[in-house]
Motif scaffolding. Structure first.
Motif, mmCIF file in Angstrom:
data_model
loop_
_atom_site.group_PDB
_atom_site.id
_atom_site.type_symbol
_atom_site.label_atom_id
_atom_site.label_comp_id
_atom_site.label_asym_id
_atom_site.label_seq_id
_atom_site.Cartn_x
_atom_site.Cartn_y
_atom_site.Cartn_z
ATOM 1 N N GLY A 57 41.144 32.150 19.815
ATOM 2 C CA GLY A 57 41.276 31.058 18.954
ATOM 3 C C GLY A 57 41.811 29.866 19.715
ATOM 4 N N MET A 58 42.260 29.969 20.898
ATOM 5 C CA MET A 58 42.949 29.198 21.779
ATOM 6 C C MET A 58 41.646 28.228 22.280
ATOM 7 S SD MET A 58 45.466 29.674 25.046
ATOM 8 C CE MET A 58 46.564 30.132 24.188
ATOM 9 N N LEU A 59 42.182 26.875 22.095
ATOM 10 C CA LEU A 59 41.251 25.874 22.755
ATOM 11 C C LEU A 59 41.920 25.451 24.097
ATOM 12 C CD1 LEU A 59 38.874 23.772 22.044
ATOM 13 C CD2 LEU A 59 40.722 22.241 21.611
ATOM 14 N N VAL A 60 41.022 25.522 25.063
ATOM 15 C CA VAL A 60 41.517 25.347 26.623
ATOM 16 C C VAL A 60 40.435 24.444 27.261
ATOM 17 C CG1 VAL A 60 42.679 27.450 26.877
ATOM 18 C CG2 VAL A 60 40.279 27.543 27.373
ATOM 19 N N GLN A 61 40.906 23.772 28.140
ATOM 20 C CA GLN A 61 39.857 23.150 29.269
ATOM 21 C C GLN A 61 39.135 24.073 30.098
ATOM 22 O OE1 GLN A 61 42.150 20.098 31.379
ATOM 23 N NE2 GLN A 61 40.112 19.673 32.876
ATOM 24 N N ARG A 62 37.761 23.998 30.140
ATOM 25 C CA ARG A 62 37.025 24.715 30.778
ATOM 26 C C ARG A 62 37.369 24.710 32.261
ATOM 27 N NH1 ARG A 62 31.162 24.495 29.026
ATOM 28 N NH2 ARG A 62 31.874 25.967 27.730
ATOM 29 N N ARG A 63 37.302 25.742 33.098
ATOM 30 C CA ARG A 63 37.545 25.529 34.612
ATOM 31 C C ARG A 63 36.311 24.900 35.501
ATOM 32 N NH1 ARG A 63 41.235 30.836 36.070
ATOM 33 N NH2 ARG A 63 42.547 30.300 34.680
ATOM 34 N N GLU A 64 36.273 24.312 36.335
ATOM 35 C CA GLU A 64 35.310 23.953 37.260
ATOM 36 C C GLU A 64 35.911 24.374 38.526
ATOM 37 O OE1 GLU A 64 33.937 20.129 36.725
ATOM 38 O OE2 GLU A 64 33.888 20.135 34.314
ATOM 39 N N THR A 65 34.992 24.995 39.327
ATOM 40 C CA THR A 65 35.631 25.616 40.713
ATOM 41 C C THR A 65 34.767 24.591 41.706
ATOM 42 O OG1 THR A 65 33.991 27.433 40.438
ATOM 43 C CG2 THR A 65 36.087 27.852 39.757
ATOM 44 N N CYS A 66 35.248 24.476 42.694
ATOM 45 C CA CYS A 66 34.485 23.794 43.634
ATOM 46 C C CYS A 66 34.018 24.771 44.641
ATOM 47 C CB CYS A 66 35.419 22.572 44.233
ATOM 48 S SG CYS A 66 35.726 21.621 43.192
ATOM 49 N N GLN A 67 32.812 25.361 44.606
ATOM 50 C CA GLN A 67 32.316 26.547 45.421
ATOM 51 C C GLN A 67 31.487 25.776 46.567
ATOM 52 O OE1 GLN A 67 30.499 29.311 43.337
ATOM 53 N NE2 GLN A 67 31.981 30.261 42.345
ATOM 54 N N SER A 68 31.879 25.887 47.681
ATOM 55 C CA SER A 68 31.221 25.614 49.122
ATOM 56 C C SER A 68 30.267 26.667 49.308
ATOM 57 C CB SER A 68 32.260 25.253 50.173
ATOM 58 O OG SER A 68 33.021 26.423 50.539
ATOM 59 N N VAL A 69 29.460 26.538 50.371
ATOM 60 C CA VAL A 69 28.352 27.492 50.685
ATOM 61 C C VAL A 69 29.091 28.440 51.381
ATOM 62 C CG1 VAL A 69 26.433 27.771 52.378
ATOM 63 C CG2 VAL A 69 26.639 25.690 51.052
ATOM 64 N N GLY A 70 28.945 29.800 50.987
ATOM 65 C CA GLY A 70 29.626 30.957 51.652
ATOM 66 C C GLY A 70 30.814 31.339 50.962
ATOM 67 N N GLU A 71 31.157 30.838 49.922
ATOM 68 C CA GLU A 71 32.570 31.162 49.216
ATOM 69 C C GLU A 71 32.370 32.191 48.535
ATOM 70 O OE1 GLU A 71 35.436 27.949 47.972
ATOM 71 O OE2 GLU A 71 35.098 28.869 46.069
ATOM 72 N N GLY A 72 31.101 32.574 48.251
ATOM 73 C CA GLY A 72 30.750 34.162 47.387
ATOM 74 C C GLY A 72 30.906 35.225 48.457
ATOM 75 N N LEU A 73 31.082 35.052 49.755
ATOM 76 C CA LEU A 73 31.247 35.996 50.746
ATOM 77 C C LEU A 73 32.461 36.671 50.764
ATOM 78 C CD1 LEU A 73 29.396 34.739 54.007
ATOM 79 C CD2 LEU A 73 28.487 36.358 52.223
ATOM 80 N N ILE A 74 32.674 38.039 50.777
ATOM 81 C CA ILE A 74 34.120 38.401 50.996
ATOM 82 C C ILE A 74 33.876 39.447 52.217
ATOM 83 C CG2 ILE A 74 34.562 38.769 48.326
ATOM 84 C CD1 ILE A 74 33.609 41.504 48.657
ATOM 85 N N THR A 75 34.790 39.688 52.864
ATOM 86 C CA THR A 75 35.177 40.440 54.131
ATOM 87 C C THR A 75 35.598 41.588 53.786
ATOM 88 O OG1 THR A 75 35.448 38.712 55.515
ATOM 89 C CG2 THR A 75 35.933 40.480 56.428
ATOM 90 N N ILE A 76 35.127 42.998 54.077
ATOM 91 C CA ILE A 76 35.441 44.177 53.706
ATOM 92 C C ILE A 76 35.715 44.971 55.009
ATOM 93 C CG2 ILE A 76 34.886 46.333 52.659
ATOM 94 C CD1 ILE A 76 32.898 44.763 50.914
ATOM 95 N N ARG A 77 36.735 45.594 55.049
ATOM 96 C CA ARG A 77 36.939 46.694 56.196
ATOM 97 C C ARG A 77 36.814 47.775 56.058
ATOM 98 N NH1 ARG A 77 42.261 45.960 60.011
ATOM 99 N NH2 ARG A 77 40.711 44.522 60.730
ATOM 100 N N VAL A 78 35.628 48.382 56.530
ATOM 101 C CA VAL A 78 35.082 49.740 56.288
ATOM 102 C C VAL A 78 35.620 50.583 57.476
ATOM 103 C CG1 VAL A 78 33.120 51.114 56.220
ATOM 104 C CG2 VAL A 78 32.969 48.862 55.295
ATOM 105 N N SER A 79 36.373 51.605 56.843
ATOM 106 C CA SER A 79 36.958 52.592 58.132
ATOM 107 C C SER A 79 36.379 53.830 57.848
ATOM 108 C CB SER A 79 38.549 52.645 57.499
ATOM 109 O OG SER A 79 39.262 53.608 58.378
ATOM 110 N N THR A 80 36.270 54.160 59.175
ATOM 111 C CA THR A 80 35.551 55.823 59.431
ATOM 112 C C THR A 80 36.910 56.559 59.914
ATOM 113 O OG1 THR A 80 34.542 55.022 61.673
ATOM 114 C CG2 THR A 80 33.292 54.708 59.769
ATOM 115 N N VAL A 81 36.307 57.709 60.304
ATOM 116 C CA VAL A 81 37.401 58.657 60.916
ATOM 117 C C VAL A 81 38.054 58.221 62.268
ATOM 118 C CG1 VAL A 81 37.843 61.017 61.922
ATOM 119 C CG2 VAL A 81 36.346 60.443 59.955
#
Length: 163
Positions: free
Chosen positions: A50-74
């Motif tokens: 029931g709380m009224l809030v301002q909607r967030r607007e994000t400034c996404q640049s190209v490639g911001e949806g990318l994440i870096t994952i460290r994959v470790s093997t033995v």
């Protein structure tokens, strides 16, 4: 449904004025400067509580949806950049190019649990710079050893003792 009596409760105060790009006039009200410097209308949303809030607007640049994952093997590790909305199956395909292990031979563990190929990274909670453990499936590893031995079963060098 909630009815509001007046819009004046939801407008910015006149002391917070913003500069209009067109003529340099000062304007108050439901306007704000967005990410690119353009003035846009403030959008409001009603949260489930029931709380009224301002909607967030994000400034996404190209490639911001990318994440870096460290994959470790033995014995080694790989840093992989991938979309946050990808699946573990897509991550296995990328890893197969880097490690030489087929996707069906790989087992990926995140937070101590083996993850299925159809699970999404962002739904499980994988974030930027998180670590994922890559293990080779032991059953397939054993099948490879048997095939390298020429199809002969692996023999035990010690005789069995029966009493």
């Amino acid at each position: 449904m909630i009815k509001f009596r007046s819009k004046k409760y939801f407008c910015r105060s006149s002391s917070k004025l913003s500069r209009n790009d067109s003529g340099g006039k000062l304007k108050g009200g439901d306007q704000k400067e967005s990410c690119g410097g353009n003035i846009t209308e403030i959008k409001w949303e009603l949260r489930p509580g029931g709380m009224l809030v301002q909607r967030r607007e994000t400034c996404q640049s190209v490639g911001e949806g990318l994440i870096t994952i460290r994959v470790s093997t033995v014995s080694q590790w790989h840093d992989i950049s991938i979309e946050a909305t990808s699946t573990f199956g897509e991550l296995k395909v990328i890893l197969s190019l880097m490690t030489g292990l087929e996707p069906k031979e790989q087992r990926l563990l995140f937070k101590g649990k083996e993850r299925d190929d159809n699970e999404y990274l962002h739904m499980v909670g994988v974030r930027d710079k998180d670590k994922v453990l890559l293990l080779q499936d032991p059953a397939i590893k054993e099948m490879k050893l048997v095939s390298f031995a020429g199809g002969q079963p692996i023999r035990n060098s010690r005789p069995t003792i029966s009493v």
